[in-house]
Structures are given as C-alpha cells and as structure tokens.
Design an enzyme around this catalytic site. Structure first.
Site, PDB file in Angstrom:
ATOM      1  N   GLY A 109       3.835  -7.226  -2.189  1.00 25.14           N
ATOM      2  CA  GLY A 109       5.013  -7.212  -3.050  1.00 25.14           C
ATOM      3  C   GLY A 109       5.251  -5.843  -3.646  1.00 25.14           C
ATOM      4  CB  SER A 110       7.416  -4.830  -6.440  1.00 23.94           C
ATOM      5  OG  SER A 110       6.910  -5.528  -7.573  1.00 23.94           O
ATOM      6  CB  VAL A 141       4.521  -7.884  -8.908  1.00 24.37           C
ATOM      7  CG1 VAL A 141       3.712  -9.178  -8.958  1.00 24.37           C
ATOM      8  CG2 VAL A 141       5.941  -8.146  -9.404  1.00 24.37           C
ATOM      9  N   GLY A 142       2.255  -5.555  -8.373  1.00 22.84           N
ATOM     10  CA  GLY A 142       0.914  -5.186  -7.942  1.00 22.84           C
ATOM     11  C   GLY A 142       0.049  -4.736  -9.102  1.00 22.84           C
ATOM     12  CD  GLU A 202      -1.474  -4.278   2.863  1.00 23.70           C
ATOM     13  OE1 GLU A 202      -0.651  -3.341   3.006  1.00 23.70           O
ATOM     14  OE2 GLU A 202      -2.632  -4.222   3.300  1.00 23.70           O
ATOM     15  CB  CYS A 244       7.327  -3.343   2.658  1.00 19.32           C
ATOM     16  SG  CYS A 244       6.247  -3.880   3.999  1.00 19.32           S
TER      17      CYS A 244
END
Length: 519
Positions: A204-205, A208-209, A226, A260
């Site tokens: 994800g982003s 949020v990571g 990732e 991505c």
C-alpha cells in the site's frame, strides 16, 4: 500508492473488530498443533489455492471489472495467471526449499554438523491492496503456505466487489483452521494490527506503511512493506522511440495508471522530445481509440475521492496539457492525459502531478538537456523509487543510470515486466519499501532460517577450557587465524557437497584410466 483519501468507507465488515482476537488465537492454536508443518498440508493448500483461482476465475474477473473496469483478459494475465505461476513454482521446488541447508562448521567446531533449518514463522497477516486485489492478496499467500504458516488475509477494501469475492472463495476452498480472510475498513485493520503476529506483509501507501511499521514495532513483529513512490522513466536521445512509446504507454496507463510500479514521470531528452510526444500520443490512440471511455481495455478510477484528487492534478497543470484531459465524474473516467512542461523545471517539480505518486492515467514530461547535470541530481534528490526505467541504446548511459541511482528495481528499455520474473526479487528500498518476495524469496519471507549445530560427545578439545597453557594458546591462535579458519571451512564445504564429491570421484577415475592407457 498515494495516501488514502476517504473516511472509513462503506464496505461492510465480514467480522466485527472485537472478533479479530479470537480469529488470531484460533489460528495460533492450530499452528501449535504442527498441522501446517507437513509437506502434505502445504501441497494440499497450494492445490486448493490453485483450484480457487481456476474455478473462481470468472467470479474474480467479474469482480475486478465491477471495481475498476478491468477486462477479463487483463484480470487474468495481470493477476490470476501470475499467482498460478507462483503456485506452480512453489510446488515444483518445495522439497528443495524445505530441505535443511548444510554448511561448514569451522575448524574449532570439528567434528560437528551445521545446517540452516527453515522454520515456519507462525501466524502471519497479509494486507492486500485494492489496485490489484487478487494478485496482491493471494500472491504473498503462496509463500506463506509454502513456508508452513497459518495466515489471515485482508484484501484491499476500496475494491469492494473483489474484496468480497476473495473472502468468499477463501472460505470455500482453503483450510478454515489455518487460513482466514476478513474484509472491512480501517477499523478492522487497526484491530488486526493490535494482535500478536509473527509477520505482517503489507502492500500500500508509504503513509499507511508507516502506521503498519509503528504498530508492528510495538509487538517486535517483522514486516515486509511493499510501498510505492514516483518511479522515473528516462528517454534518452538514442532510444528507439516507437518501442519506448508503446512500452511506456502500456505501463503508465494499464489499470488506468493505478499501478505501484508504473513509470510515474518522464524525463525526455530535448533533442527527441517532440518526436517522442508525437509518437506517444499516436500510440495512446492506437491502444484505446479516440474515445477511451468506450473501450473495454481502459479502466476507471477506484472511487470518487481518487477521481477528485486526479482531476485536481489535471486542472493544476492544464496549461501544459497536450493530450487528453476529458473526464466523466459519474463514470469515474479520466482520459489518458499527457502534460509537456518543456524545459521549465520549476513548473514541472512544483506541479500537483509531482507532489505524490500519481496513481492515475496522467503522464507528466520534462525535457532535459544533460543526463548527469539534470536527470541524475533530480532523481537522487528524491525518495528512492520502487523502480527506475531508462530507454537508450547507449550502454554507457544505461550503466550510469543503473550504478548511480538507487531503486527497488531498474529496467533498461522496458517497464513493469520485471515483476513477472520470479527469479528477481520484487520489493522497494528506503521509502518505497523493505523486504522482497516472488519465487523462493516468497518462501524465505515467511520462514525463519534457524542456525543448527549437532555435535557428538566423544571428542572434546581441552584447549577450549581454562586454565589455558601456552600450548592451548598456540592451538587457539592457529585455529582462529583468519586464513586457516577460512580455508578449512572452504575445504570442508567442498568435500561435504555431494556434487563436488561426485565430480572429484569422476575426475579421479578419468585420470586413473588415462594413466593406465599410457602405461
């Protein structure tokens, strides 16, 4: 992937947040029975996952179309086929991956047997992503199963139909004592992150990571992140423009730009910029027609908030728009759009298009004159991207692009396709992520490589124990001398390798036969 732009969302959770601790504890209890450690269980679940993908293929493709207007063919070859390929490889190599890896023991530990044992971690959490929900939820699951773990999966919630379909199919096909799938909004995610887990795999982003990494740190739980970022694409004056335009348009616009690893922005040599842009625009029309909204091969933006964000980027850079720009809010459609900033670096880097990962069908272009003076400093001054792309026939320039930049991956004369090669690690570096997977690396990502040494009791060198005599000191100094220790280990590794042993025997036999024939 940009930071989420919606509130908790309307997706109905399949469970309540209060149910999550019980689900995780149930998986923990199952893992402690050692059920998942056997090769038979792993193969059976890999077969079950493959059956899920084959029998559920139509349902999954319909769900992807409903979420982001992805065609059945693209849903199959961009997501389902890649997961099935990972399953097949895992099944073919499982014996080798699970096997203990024998290594040398060193002079002072002789005689002994040393090995690396591959242990499953326990209960792992896989947080998928909405843009490739099937691929990014189930691809990591292959590694988790092959490594012998229990797993809980949460697909990306913004793609509601595919999230629901994945959870329904997992419940139908997979072992419910060992593999669970839950759906819901960020409240479910928050509850999951509060649990004691053995690994978290997140796609994800970066925003949020960071949240995931912070929650994991409180539990000392390892993570694979990732993420994404702005992956640059350089078009050199010696590039094949026709090939570059086709491959760049395909990579930048597939999934309506919601990928991505897509080439996020373009730096094109000014000597060929006019020809490249002309070829790129023609290629876009060849791919999607003069009205891309009517073709089944072009996707839609995932939700209204993302549409508004992207439309804002278009409005911000409207004076640089040279192709596209059309939109339809009711259909969440934004046309493939090309922006030519010329040589105005300030306008380029300060535009809304360059402030975050685009994640939409928008292509910003800057015309550069000097690779070393403009391109390299620009790329190196920014967070390390998930990928870097460079189109050129100049091998020296290609080598400089590879050696003088840092990115999760780098491709010369193509984009995106590296993720289909299971022999290559897929992952980011720095702000674009940590850890990698695909192929054996997926197995390794969900395994603990445990150091094991077996020793007998018959021989016990007295030199290891105090008090130490001058002879003991001499023996220890010899045994720990770097050259002696290194070459002894190399020799024992060679001897204990069955392949080398057979080669040695064969060589000795050939030499013996040769000498006999000459006598």
């Amino acid at each position: 992937m940009p930071r989420p732009t919606e509130e908790a969302g309307a997706l109905k959770a399949s469970v309540d947040p209060e149910d999550i601790p019980g689900i995780v504890e149930g998986l923990r209890q199952t893992f402690n029975t050692d059920k998942t450690r056997s090769k038979a269980w792993r193969l059976a679940q890999l077969d079950a996952l493959d059956k899920l993908l084959t029998e559920g293929c139509d349902d999954l493709c319909k769900a992807m179309y409903a979420d982001i207007h992805k065609s059945d063919l693209e849903g199959w070859f961009q997501e389902i086929a890649l997961v099935r390929g990972e399953i097949y490889e895992a099944k073919q190599h499982l014996d080798h991956w699970m096997a203990d890896e024998h290594v040398g023991s060193g002079l002072l530990n002789t005689p002994s047997q040393s090995m690396v044992q591959k242990d499953p971690l326990g209960v792992v959490l896989i947080l998928g992503a909405w843009n490739y929900n099937v691929l990014l939820s189930l691809h990591p699951l292959v590694g988790a199963i092959a490594a012998g773990n229990c797993a809980i999966i949460k697909p990306g919630s913004y793609s509601e139909t595919s999230s629901h379909t994945i959870c329904r199919l997992v419940q139908k096909y997979m072992d419910p004592e060992c593999i669970r799938a839950v759906e819901g909004n960020r409240h479910i995610t928050s509850s999951l992150l509060e649990q004691k887990l053995d690994k978290i795999f997140f796609t994800g982003s970066p925003f949020v990571g960071q949240v995931v990494a912070e929650a994991a740190a409180k539990q000392l739980c390892p993570v694979v992140l990732e993420l994404g970022g702005k992956s640059p694409c350089v078009i050199d004056r010696k590039a094949d423009l026709a090939i570059a335009a086709k491959r760049c348009a395909w990579g930048a616009l597939m999934n309506s730009g919601q990928t991505c690893v897509r080439p996020d922005y373009f730096m094109v040599h000014e000597a060929i910029a006019d020809d490249f842009i002309k070829t790129l625009k023609r290629t876009i029309v060849q791919f999607y027609g003069r009205d891309p909204q009517k073709t089944k091969w072009f996707g839609r933006i995932v939700n209204d908030a993302a549409f508004r964000r992207l439309n804002g980027c278009v409005e911000d850079a409207k004076q640089y728009l040279v192709h596209g720009g059309e939109n339809d809010a009711n259909d969440r459609f934004i046309a493939p759009s090309v922006f030519d900033f010329g040589t105005d670096m300030h306008a380029f880097e300060s535009s809304a298009l360059m402030q975050d990962e685009i994640f939409g069908p928008l292509i910003p272009i800057f015309r550069y004159r000097d690779f070393d003076g403009q391109v390299l400093p620009f790329i190196r001054a920014r967070p390390k991207p998930l990928a870097l792309y460079c189109f050129t026939s100049d091998n020296e320039l290609a080598e400089r692009a590879l050696r003088l930049t840092s990115s999760g991956a780098a491709l010369i004369n193509d984009v995106v396709v590296h993720l289909s090669n299971s022999e290559l690690p897929f992952g980011g570096v720095g702000a674009s992520g940590m850890g990698s997977y695909h192929g054996k690396r997926s197995f390794d990502a969900f395994s603990h490589h445990k150091a094991v040494m077996r020793r007998g009791t018959l021989l016990d060198a007295p030199q290891r124990y105090p008090p130490y005599s001058s002879l003991d000191e001499a023996v220890l100094r010899l045994g720990l001398h770097p050259k002696v220790s290194f070459h002894f280990t190399q020799m024992t590794n060679f001897i204990t390798d069955k392949k080398n042993f057979l080669i040695t025997l064969m060589t000795a036999y050939i030499a013996h036969q040769h000498l006999r024939s000459r006598m």
